[in-house]
Scaffold this motif. Sequence first.
Motif, PDB file in Angstrom:
ATOM      1  N   GLY A 104      61.370  28.187  20.639  1.00  0.00           N
ATOM      2  CA  GLY A 104      61.632  29.404  19.897  1.00  0.00           C
ATOM      3  C   GLY A 104      62.996  30.008  20.148  1.00  0.00           C
ATOM      4  O   GLY A 104      63.256  31.154  19.746  1.00  0.00           O
ATOM      5  N   LEU A 105      63.888  29.256  20.805  1.00  0.00           N
ATOM      6  CA  LEU A 105      65.237  29.739  21.081  1.00  0.00           C
ATOM      7  C   LEU A 105      66.193  29.316  19.967  1.00  0.00           C
ATOM      8  O   LEU A 105      65.984  28.303  19.299  1.00  0.00           O
ATOM      9  CB  LEU A 105      65.736  29.183  22.416  1.00  0.00           C
ATOM     10  CG  LEU A 105      64.915  29.539  23.646  1.00  0.00           C
ATOM     11  CD1 LEU A 105      65.399  28.745  24.842  1.00  0.00           C
ATOM     12  CD2 LEU A 105      64.978  31.026  23.931  1.00  0.00           C
ATOM     13  N   LYS A 106      67.242  30.081  19.766  1.00  0.00           N
ATOM     14  CA  LYS A 106      68.292  29.687  18.837  1.00  0.00           C
ATOM     15  C   LYS A 106      69.024  28.479  19.417  1.00  0.00           C
ATOM     16  O   LYS A 106      69.312  28.444  20.610  1.00  0.00           O
ATOM     17  CB  LYS A 106      69.280  30.836  18.618  1.00  0.00           C
ATOM     18  CG  LYS A 106      68.690  32.060  17.932  1.00  0.00           C
ATOM     19  CD  LYS A 106      68.487  31.802  16.460  1.00  0.00           C
ATOM     20  CE  LYS A 106      68.018  33.052  15.737  1.00  0.00           C
ATOM     21  NZ  LYS A 106      69.082  34.077  15.658  1.00  0.00           N
ATOM     22  N   LEU A 107      69.333  27.511  18.571  1.00  0.00           N
ATOM     23  CA  LEU A 107      69.999  26.291  19.004  1.00  0.00           C
ATOM     24  C   LEU A 107      71.334  26.149  18.284  1.00  0.00           C
ATOM     25  O   LEU A 107      71.395  26.257  17.055  1.00  0.00           O
ATOM     26  CB  LEU A 107      69.125  25.073  18.708  1.00  0.00           C
ATOM     27  CG  LEU A 107      69.740  23.702  18.997  1.00  0.00           C
ATOM     28  CD1 LEU A 107      69.976  23.522  20.492  1.00  0.00           C
ATOM     29  CD2 LEU A 107      68.825  22.587  18.465  1.00  0.00           C
ATOM     30  N   GLY A 108      72.395  25.924  19.060  1.00  0.00           N
ATOM     31  CA  GLY A 108      73.710  25.780  18.462  1.00  0.00           C
ATOM     32  C   GLY A 108      74.475  24.594  19.008  1.00  0.00           C
ATOM     33  O   GLY A 108      74.185  24.089  20.091  1.00  0.00           O
ATOM     34  N   ILE A 109      75.444  24.133  18.221  1.00  0.00           N
ATOM     35  CA  ILE A 109      76.470  23.207  18.704  1.00  0.00           C
ATOM     36  C   ILE A 109      77.785  23.957  18.665  1.00  0.00           C
ATOM     37  O   ILE A 109      78.120  24.580  17.653  1.00  0.00           O
ATOM     38  CB  ILE A 109      76.566  21.943  17.835  1.00  0.00           C
ATOM     39  CG1 ILE A 109      75.262  21.147  17.873  1.00  0.00           C
ATOM     40  CG2 ILE A 109      77.721  21.060  18.310  1.00  0.00           C
ATOM     41  CD1 ILE A 109      75.263  19.923  16.966  1.00  0.00           C
ATOM     42  N   LEU A 110      78.518  23.928  19.750  1.00  0.00           N
ATOM     43  CA  LEU A 110      79.829  24.572  19.857  1.00  0.00           C
ATOM     44  C   LEU A 110      80.809  23.507  20.333  1.00  0.00           C
ATOM     45  O   LEU A 110      80.769  23.082  21.481  1.00  0.00           O
ATOM     46  CB  LEU A 110      79.767  25.735  20.854  1.00  0.00           C
ATOM     47  CG  LEU A 110      81.086  26.302  21.379  1.00  0.00           C
ATOM     48  CD1 LEU A 110      82.011  26.714  20.245  1.00  0.00           C
ATOM     49  CD2 LEU A 110      80.812  27.483  22.305  1.00  0.00           C
ATOM     50  N   LYS A 148      88.172  33.114  20.496  1.00  0.00           N
ATOM     51  CA  LYS A 148      87.643  33.274  19.136  1.00  0.00           C
ATOM     52  C   LYS A 148      86.462  32.366  18.854  1.00  0.00           C
ATOM     53  O   LYS A 148      85.461  32.790  18.261  1.00  0.00           O
ATOM     54  CB  LYS A 148      88.745  33.011  18.113  1.00  0.00           C
ATOM     55  CG  LYS A 148      88.260  33.105  16.659  1.00  0.00           C
ATOM     56  CD  LYS A 148      89.375  32.776  15.680  1.00  0.00           C
ATOM     57  CE  LYS A 148      88.866  32.769  14.242  1.00  0.00           C
ATOM     58  NZ  LYS A 148      89.928  32.404  13.272  1.00  0.00           N
ATOM     59  N   ILE A 149      86.516  31.106  19.287  1.00  0.00           N
ATOM     60  CA  ILE A 149      85.451  30.171  18.937  1.00  0.00           C
ATOM     61  C   ILE A 149      84.130  30.536  19.613  1.00  0.00           C
ATOM     62  O   ILE A 149      83.047  30.341  19.050  1.00  0.00           O
ATOM     63  CB  ILE A 149      85.876  28.720  19.243  1.00  0.00           C
ATOM     64  CG1 ILE A 149      84.930  27.729  18.550  1.00  0.00           C
ATOM     65  CG2 ILE A 149      85.960  28.457  20.751  1.00  0.00           C
ATOM     66  CD1 ILE A 149      85.421  26.299  18.564  1.00  0.00           C
ATOM     67  N   TYR A 150      84.208  31.123  20.800  1.00  0.00           N
ATOM     68  CA  TYR A 150      82.985  31.589  21.469  1.00  0.00           C
ATOM     69  C   TYR A 150      82.409  32.803  20.732  1.00  0.00           C
ATOM     70  O   TYR A 150      81.190  32.904  20.548  1.00  0.00           O
ATOM     71  CB  TYR A 150      83.281  31.964  22.920  1.00  0.00           C
ATOM     72  CG  TYR A 150      83.766  30.816  23.768  1.00  0.00           C
ATOM     73  CD1 TYR A 150      82.881  29.953  24.403  1.00  0.00           C
ATOM     74  CD2 TYR A 150      85.130  30.581  23.931  1.00  0.00           C
ATOM     75  CE1 TYR A 150      83.332  28.904  25.187  1.00  0.00           C
ATOM     76  CE2 TYR A 150      85.594  29.527  24.717  1.00  0.00           C
ATOM     77  CZ  TYR A 150      84.690  28.693  25.335  1.00  0.00           C
ATOM     78  OH  TYR A 150      85.141  27.643  26.100  1.00  0.00           O
ATOM     79  N   ARG A 151      83.286  33.714  20.325  1.00  0.00           N
ATOM     80  CA  ARG A 151      82.831  34.887  19.582  1.00  0.00           C
ATOM     81  C   ARG A 151      82.196  34.479  18.257  1.00  0.00           C
ATOM     82  O   ARG A 151      81.198  35.064  17.818  1.00  0.00           O
ATOM     83  CB  ARG A 151      84.009  35.834  19.330  1.00  0.00           C
ATOM     84  CG  ARG A 151      84.650  36.415  20.584  1.00  0.00           C
ATOM     85  CD  ARG A 151      83.730  37.352  21.324  1.00  0.00           C
ATOM     86  NE  ARG A 151      84.421  38.005  22.448  1.00  0.00           N
ATOM     87  CZ  ARG A 151      83.792  38.670  23.401  1.00  0.00           C
ATOM     88  NH1 ARG A 151      82.463  38.769  23.388  1.00  0.00           N
ATOM     89  NH2 ARG A 151      84.477  39.234  24.390  1.00  0.00           N
ATOM     90  N   GLU A 152      82.784  33.483  17.609  1.00  0.00           N
ATOM     91  CA  GLU A 152      82.224  32.987  16.350  1.00  0.00           C
ATOM     92  C   GLU A 152      80.821  32.425  16.564  1.00  0.00           C
ATOM     93  O   GLU A 152      79.920  32.613  15.734  1.00  0.00           O
ATOM     94  CB  GLU A 152      83.131  31.897  15.772  1.00  0.00           C
ATOM     95  CG  GLU A 152      84.483  32.378  15.286  1.00  0.00           C
ATOM     96  CD  GLU A 152      84.440  32.958  13.874  1.00  0.00           C
ATOM     97  OE1 GLU A 152      83.346  32.974  13.254  1.00  0.00           O
ATOM     98  OE2 GLU A 152      85.505  33.401  13.396  1.00  0.00           O
ATOM     99  N   THR A 153      80.629  31.743  17.678  1.00  0.00           N
ATOM    100  CA  THR A 153      79.323  31.162  17.974  1.00  0.00           C
ATOM    101  C   THR A 153      78.280  32.239  18.235  1.00  0.00           C
ATOM    102  O   THR A 153      77.160  32.176  17.712  1.00  0.00           O
ATOM    103  CB  THR A 153      79.423  30.224  19.187  1.00  0.00           C
ATOM    104  OG1 THR A 153      80.420  29.233  18.923  1.00  0.00           O
ATOM    105  CG2 THR A 153      78.097  29.550  19.474  1.00  0.00           C
TER     106      THR A 153
END
Length: 209
Positions: A104-110, A148-153
């Motif tokens: 149930g956690l949000k999953l991302g690729i950064l 910026k890329i961390y903030r975007e994520t």
Amino acid sequence: MSIKGVAFDFGNVISLPQDTGVIDELVAIAGMERPRFEPLLWAARGEYDRGTLTGIEYYRGFLAKAGVFPAETALEQMVAIDLKSWSRINPETVKLMEDVKNAGLKLGILSNMPHEFLAMARKNIPVFQLPHRGIFSCEVDSIKPEEKIYRETLSALGLEPEEMAFFDDIAVNVDKARSLGIQAFIWKDSKTARADLETLSVTLGASKN
């Protein structure tokens, strides 16, 4: 504040490490010695990942600085070898990502990633369909470890920094994430990552791998 999402780097985390023979193939095509070739390869990588260069422009540019001017067909071959080398996926990481999502956690690729690889991966590599969101350097004009890329994520996943865990194989990228309040860890393997998440009170299903 509890962890509500987990993001993963791609290279050497979701993907298996690049075969060491790949650089030797590129060196042979360029007609250079590896100790001279490899530093140029990585020094120029940032703008390729940022999306300001095509693969051919990337290779042509740094090779020209070394006084090497391959034919267009040779440059195309180098780009193809490079892109293919990052296509081998670590099944244990995929299982971990599936468990994160099923919990149930949000999953991302950064990830830092050029346009050409991203376009290919979205068509041919199933794990790219797994995350809720993928944030890629070529699409946001920012490369790790830029803020910026961390903030975007965080924005894309709808998370506060302390609500996200992040795994990357490069220390400077992890250090930057931590400086922003993200719960970041150096990637070693999926077993270690599961233990890292447990320290954040994230409970996942037991891995069958």
